[in-house]
Design a protein around this motif. Structure first.
Motif, mmCIF file in Angstrom:
data_model
loop_
_atom_site.group_PDB
_atom_site.id
_atom_site.type_symbol
_atom_site.label_atom_id
_atom_site.label_comp_id
_atom_site.label_asym_id
_atom_site.label_seq_id
_atom_site.Cartn_x
_atom_site.Cartn_y
_atom_site.Cartn_z
ATOM 1 N N VAL A 13 43.801 38.073 30.617
ATOM 2 C CA VAL A 13 43.973 38.447 32.027
ATOM 3 C C VAL A 13 45.332 37.942 32.509
ATOM 4 C CG1 VAL A 13 43.035 38.235 34.355
ATOM 5 C CG2 VAL A 13 41.492 38.330 32.390
ATOM 6 N N ARG A 14 46.097 38.830 33.120
ATOM 7 C CA ARG A 14 47.415 38.452 33.628
ATOM 8 C C ARG A 14 47.274 37.498 34.822
ATOM 9 N NH1 ARG A 14 49.762 44.638 34.104
ATOM 10 N NH2 ARG A 14 49.872 45.122 31.869
ATOM 11 N N LEU A 50 41.819 45.526 37.334
ATOM 12 C CA LEU A 50 42.788 44.654 36.677
ATOM 13 C C LEU A 50 43.338 45.379 35.455
ATOM 14 C CD1 LEU A 50 40.698 41.353 36.710
ATOM 15 C CD2 LEU A 50 42.272 42.172 38.449
ATOM 16 N N TYR A 51 44.635 45.287 35.226
ATOM 17 C CA TYR A 51 45.266 46.000 34.117
ATOM 18 C C TYR A 51 45.682 45.025 33.011
ATOM 19 C CZ TYR A 51 45.258 49.880 37.355
ATOM 20 O OH TYR A 51 44.850 50.867 38.224
ATOM 21 N N ARG A 90 42.181 48.732 31.389
ATOM 22 C CA ARG A 90 41.784 48.095 32.646
ATOM 23 C C ARG A 90 40.374 47.522 32.557
ATOM 24 N NH1 ARG A 90 40.135 53.271 32.597
ATOM 25 N NH2 ARG A 90 38.507 53.983 34.059
ATOM 26 N N VAL A 118 37.297 38.700 31.860
ATOM 27 C CA VAL A 118 37.219 38.696 33.326
ATOM 28 C C VAL A 118 35.951 37.992 33.792
ATOM 29 C CG1 VAL A 118 37.011 40.164 35.375
ATOM 30 C CG2 VAL A 118 38.641 40.762 33.568
ATOM 31 N N ASP A 166 44.308 38.147 42.072
ATOM 32 C CA ASP A 166 43.520 39.210 42.705
ATOM 33 C C ASP A 166 42.027 38.911 42.633
ATOM 34 O OD1 ASP A 166 45.853 40.547 43.243
ATOM 35 O OD2 ASP A 166 45.709 41.920 41.541
ATOM 36 N N GLY A 178 46.387 39.126 37.939
ATOM 37 C CA GLY A 178 44.979 39.496 37.929
ATOM 38 C C GLY A 178 44.082 38.347 38.359
ATOM 39 N N ARG A 179 44.425 37.134 37.942
ATOM 40 C CA ARG A 179 43.658 35.966 38.362
ATOM 41 C C ARG A 179 43.748 35.766 39.879
ATOM 42 N NH1 ARG A 179 42.285 32.276 34.260
ATOM 43 N NH2 ARG A 179 42.952 32.956 32.184
#
Length: 266
Positions: free
Chosen positions: A172-173, A163-164, A257, A218, A179, A176-177
């Motif tokens: 967290v973008r 995740l970036y 990341r 995360v 993913d 990203g959530r």
């Protein structure tokens, strides 16, 4: 020595608790450094404290303290020191911190001492006893894994998700959530390692703290998705082990990341 808290719920650090989603250090990997244990003679008389009752904190808050931080950064985390120790020129700060034990309203009173170098950067941390320190830096539980005596024919493929993050951020973008949701659906009932990283911009101590904040963010989402805390190992690697060498691009976005991996034997 254990004391008993008031029935009223402490609210001062509710925002921190919500941010970390009650993330417990019991599921985290060991910290980058481990503070000292100082003898009681090095701590000031509690009777001279401006806040003798101490202040309630989640253990995750002092865990963010890292050598190299400024006084203002520490002040933002812990508030004013409890023994009339000034903001300017003072080389030592002392705190009385209260941590819930997890047994009803029972809590433990702990003492934390911070030492500053000549440039007024955090140089040393010391706790009053090992039990207090362990409440903040509790190591991950050790699990015995049965070893198959048969030789492995081929190495299994590593399962990982990266995740970036935006520059100097730990949020967290949205992608990203999504993913993470797909990754957990495909890897239910697995033990996971969650490791945060940063680019090479800024001081190393600050990047260590930022990488841990990203990993904690995360991990908090994973807990909310139903991953048990004992199945997570959380750590921050700072700017070490970059995905791409930063010689020409210090703020390379590929280095900002968090990597979530399925642990062997999980």
């Amino acid at each position: 020595m254990l004391a008993w808290a008031s029935r009223s719920e402490p609210r001062r650090h509710a925002a921190v608790l919500a941010l970390l989603l009650c993330m417990s250090p019991a599921g985290a990997a060991g910290p980058v450094f481990l503070p000292d244990i100082a003898p009681s003679s090095e701590f000031p008389d509690p009777g001279r404290a401006t806040r003798r009752e101490g202040v309630f904190l989640p253990p995750e808050t002092p865990r963010l303290l890292t050598p190299g931080m400024t006084k203002r950064q520490v002040y933002a985390l812990l508030g004013v020191p409890h023994f009339r120790e000034g903001l300017i020129g003072e080389r030592q700060w002392d705190y009385i911190l209260d941590f819930y034990t997890g047994s009803g309203t029972e809590y433990r009173v702990c003492r934390l001492q911070l030492r500053w170098d000549r440039k007024m950067r955090l140089e040393k941390l010391a706790w009053s006893d090992s039990e207090c320190r362990d409440m903040v830096y509790r190591p991950a539980p050790v699990r015995e894994v049965a070893v198959d005596p048969k030789p492995m024919v081929a190495a299994s493929r590593e399962l990982a998700l990266t995740l970036y993050f935006d520059f100097d951020k730990a949020e967290v973008r949205e992608e990203g959530r999504r993913d993470l949701t797909a990754f957990i659906e495909a890897n239910r009932r697995q033990r996971l390692s969650v490791t945060g990283f940063t680019d090479s911009v800024g001081q190393e101590a600050y990047n260590d703290r930022l990488s841990l904040m990203r990993a904690d963010a995360v991990a908090g989402i994973l807990v909310a998705m139903g991953v048990p805390l004992p199945d997570l190992q959380v750590s921050g690697a700072g700017e070490r082990s970059p995905a791409r060498r930063p010689e020409h691009v210090p703020d390379d976005p590929l280095n900002r990341r968090v990597v979530v991996r399925v642990m062997p034997g999980g």
